[in-house]
Scaffold this motif. Structure first.
Motif, mmCIF file in Angstrom:
data_model
loop_
_atom_site.group_PDB
_atom_site.id
_atom_site.type_symbol
_atom_site.label_atom_id
_atom_site.label_comp_id
_atom_site.label_asym_id
_atom_site.label_seq_id
_atom_site.Cartn_x
_atom_site.Cartn_y
_atom_site.Cartn_z
ATOM 1 N N ASN A 157 3.337 4.102 -4.391
ATOM 2 C CA ASN A 157 2.680 3.262 -5.536
ATOM 3 C C ASN A 157 2.008 2.080 -5.135
ATOM 4 O O ASN A 157 2.787 0.983 -4.821
ATOM 5 C CB ASN A 157 3.979 3.097 -6.459
ATOM 6 C CG ASN A 157 3.368 2.273 -7.923
ATOM 7 O OD1 ASN A 157 2.149 2.336 -8.146
ATOM 8 N ND2 ASN A 157 4.314 2.221 -8.632
ATOM 9 N N GLN A 158 0.671 1.983 -5.044
ATOM 10 C CA GLN A 158 0.017 0.977 -4.585
ATOM 11 C C GLN A 158 0.062 -0.468 -5.632
ATOM 12 O O GLN A 158 -0.103 -1.383 -5.189
ATOM 13 C CB GLN A 158 -1.564 1.520 -4.433
ATOM 14 C CG GLN A 158 -2.375 0.151 -3.704
ATOM 15 C CD GLN A 158 -3.829 0.475 -3.598
ATOM 16 O OE1 GLN A 158 -3.893 2.024 -3.183
ATOM 17 N NE2 GLN A 158 -4.730 -0.430 -3.498
ATOM 18 N N THR B 193 -0.456 -8.927 -4.103
ATOM 19 C CA THR B 193 -1.220 -9.917 -3.245
ATOM 20 C C THR B 193 -0.406 -10.664 -2.185
ATOM 21 O O THR B 193 -0.639 -10.523 -1.006
ATOM 22 C CB THR B 193 -2.129 -10.514 -4.087
ATOM 23 O OG1 THR B 193 -3.002 -9.848 -4.843
ATOM 24 C CG2 THR B 193 -3.036 -11.594 -3.010
ATOM 25 N N SER B 194 0.549 -11.069 -2.768
ATOM 26 C CA SER B 194 1.558 -11.755 -1.880
ATOM 27 C C SER B 194 2.322 -10.769 -0.789
ATOM 28 O O SER B 194 2.162 -11.537 0.321
ATOM 29 C CB SER B 194 2.710 -12.572 -2.806
ATOM 30 O OG SER B 194 3.673 -13.189 -1.987
ATOM 31 N N TRP C 10 0.154 1.734 5.423
ATOM 32 C CA TRP C 10 1.497 1.655 4.728
ATOM 33 C C TRP C 10 1.920 2.706 3.951
ATOM 34 O O TRP C 10 3.043 3.239 3.902
ATOM 35 C CB TRP C 10 1.450 0.317 3.973
ATOM 36 C CG TRP C 10 1.047 -0.931 4.606
ATOM 37 C CD1 TRP C 10 1.356 -1.312 6.098
ATOM 38 C CD2 TRP C 10 0.303 -2.101 4.088
ATOM 39 N NE1 TRP C 10 0.872 -2.510 6.362
ATOM 40 C CE2 TRP C 10 0.209 -3.019 5.119
ATOM 41 C CE3 TRP C 10 -0.193 -2.458 2.815
ATOM 42 C CZ2 TRP C 10 -0.349 -4.383 5.104
ATOM 43 C CZ3 TRP C 10 -0.769 -3.669 2.567
ATOM 44 C CH2 TRP C 10 -0.933 -4.787 3.942
ATOM 45 N N LYS C 11 0.551 3.124 3.211
ATOM 46 C CA LYS C 11 0.905 4.574 2.516
ATOM 47 C C LYS C 11 1.493 5.628 3.411
ATOM 48 O O LYS C 11 2.395 6.401 3.115
ATOM 49 C CB LYS C 11 -0.400 5.047 1.853
ATOM 50 C CG LYS C 11 -0.015 6.177 0.848
ATOM 51 C CD LYS C 11 -1.516 6.596 0.020
ATOM 52 C CE LYS C 11 -1.230 7.519 -1.121
ATOM 53 N NZ LYS C 11 -1.126 8.977 0.043
ATOM 54 N N GLU C 12 0.931 5.787 4.480
ATOM 55 C CA GLU C 12 1.359 6.915 5.441
ATOM 56 C C GLU C 12 2.875 6.674 5.826
ATOM 57 O O GLU C 12 3.565 7.536 5.964
ATOM 58 C CB GLU C 12 0.101 6.909 6.653
ATOM 59 C CG GLU C 12 0.702 7.888 7.783
ATOM 60 C CD GLU C 12 -0.284 7.808 8.898
ATOM 61 O OE1 GLU C 12 0.158 7.234 9.977
ATOM 62 O OE2 GLU C 12 -1.629 8.003 8.775
ATOM 63 N N LYS D 122 9.324 -1.400 -3.017
ATOM 64 C CA LYS D 122 8.939 -3.082 -2.816
ATOM 65 C C LYS D 122 10.021 -3.537 -1.795
ATOM 66 O O LYS D 122 9.708 -4.280 -0.948
ATOM 67 C CB LYS D 122 9.223 -3.656 -4.100
ATOM 68 C CG LYS D 122 8.582 -5.277 -4.133
ATOM 69 C CD LYS D 122 8.554 -5.609 -5.561
ATOM 70 C CE LYS D 122 7.900 -7.219 -5.479
ATOM 71 N NZ LYS D 122 8.939 -8.078 -5.261
ATOM 72 N N ALA D 123 11.269 -3.282 -2.223
ATOM 73 C CA ALA D 123 12.325 -3.724 -1.303
ATOM 74 C C ALA D 123 12.362 -3.354 0.239
ATOM 75 O O ALA D 123 12.664 -4.266 1.121
ATOM 76 C CB ALA D 123 13.717 -3.219 -1.715
#
Length: 236
Positions: free
Chosen positions: A81-82, A87-88, A110-112, A128-129
């Motif tokens: 999930n982009q 941004t941070s 990162w997606k791959e 996210k974690a």
């Protein structure tokens, strides 16, 4: 007071429950740190300017019997999930987890990695974690500095045991890291091949909180190098 047998049973049940909560069960995590100058050595796929430091290649779930778990089902259940990539967070990962190949972007990389490896950790570890924890581990395990403190410097060759001992100075002498190599010619126009440092792996428990032994075998021993000393070159 719990008996030893009861404690053992509780531990086994906790492992089963944790493994059972994922489409592709896994037992531990491999924190794979890439040395880009070695990874990209003698190839044309990477950018001309590469990071000096070790950077993250990925955080890969593994089992003792199956060192590389593929998240074929998990990526369908927990796709990348982009919108989660603030941004941070992207700025942090731009330092710790940058793409080094011309044909890819940071987001694409990162997606791959997440869909191939990271999605196996969901839902216990959110996307996210997963990325935040990887960045924190990168800051804690600065391999370039760790090696430098043990006088292991780019431009020279060292034994496998030298690299292992340097990493153990940080993670503990009883914890086993994993050193990975590639085989290539060491000088332009030469047919003599040797081992080149590519990646170093530090392993953690199921949740990525405690160090554990890496169980994969190093390919730095299996390579058929034409150099007799079997030393590993640390590309400058």
């Amino acid at each position: 007071m719990k008996t030893p047998a009861a404690v053992c049973l509780i531990f086994l049940l906790s492992v089963i429950l944790l493994k059972g909560s994922h489409a592709e069960p896994y037992e531990y995590l491999q924190f794979v740190l890439q040395y880009s100058k070695g990874y990209c050595y003698n190839t044309q796929v990477c950018f001309a300017t590469l990071p000096k430091m070790f950077t993250i290649h990925g955080v890969w779930p593994a089992n003792i019997s199956n060192p590389l778990v593929r998240c074929k089902q998990s990526k369908k259940l927990h796709p990348f999930n982009q919108n989660v990539m603030t941004t941070s967070l992207q700025n942090d990962l731009g330092q710790s987890w940058p793409n080094v190949e011309r044909a890819k972007t940071n987001i694409g990389f990162w997606k791959e990695e997440y869909e191939k490896h990271g999605s196996c950790t969901a839902p216990a570890i959110t996307q996210k974690a997963y990325f935040e924890r990887a960045h924190e581990l990168w800051k804690e395990y600065d391999l370039y500095t760790i090696l430098d403190k043990k006088q292991i410097k780019p431009g020279h060759s060292y034994a496998l045991t030298d690299f292992e001992a340097a990493v153990k100075s940080k993670i503990g002498t009883d914890t086993i890291p994993l050193i990975l190599c590639k085989e290539d010619t060491l000088t332009t126009g030469s047919s003599t091949t040797g081992l080149i440092l590519r990646e170093i792996v530090i392993c953690f428990n199921h949740q990525g909180t405690n160090l554990v032994n890496c169980t994969r075998l190093t390919d730095c021993k299996r390579q058929k190098s034409t150099t007799k000393d079997n030393m590993i070159y640390y590309v400058p």
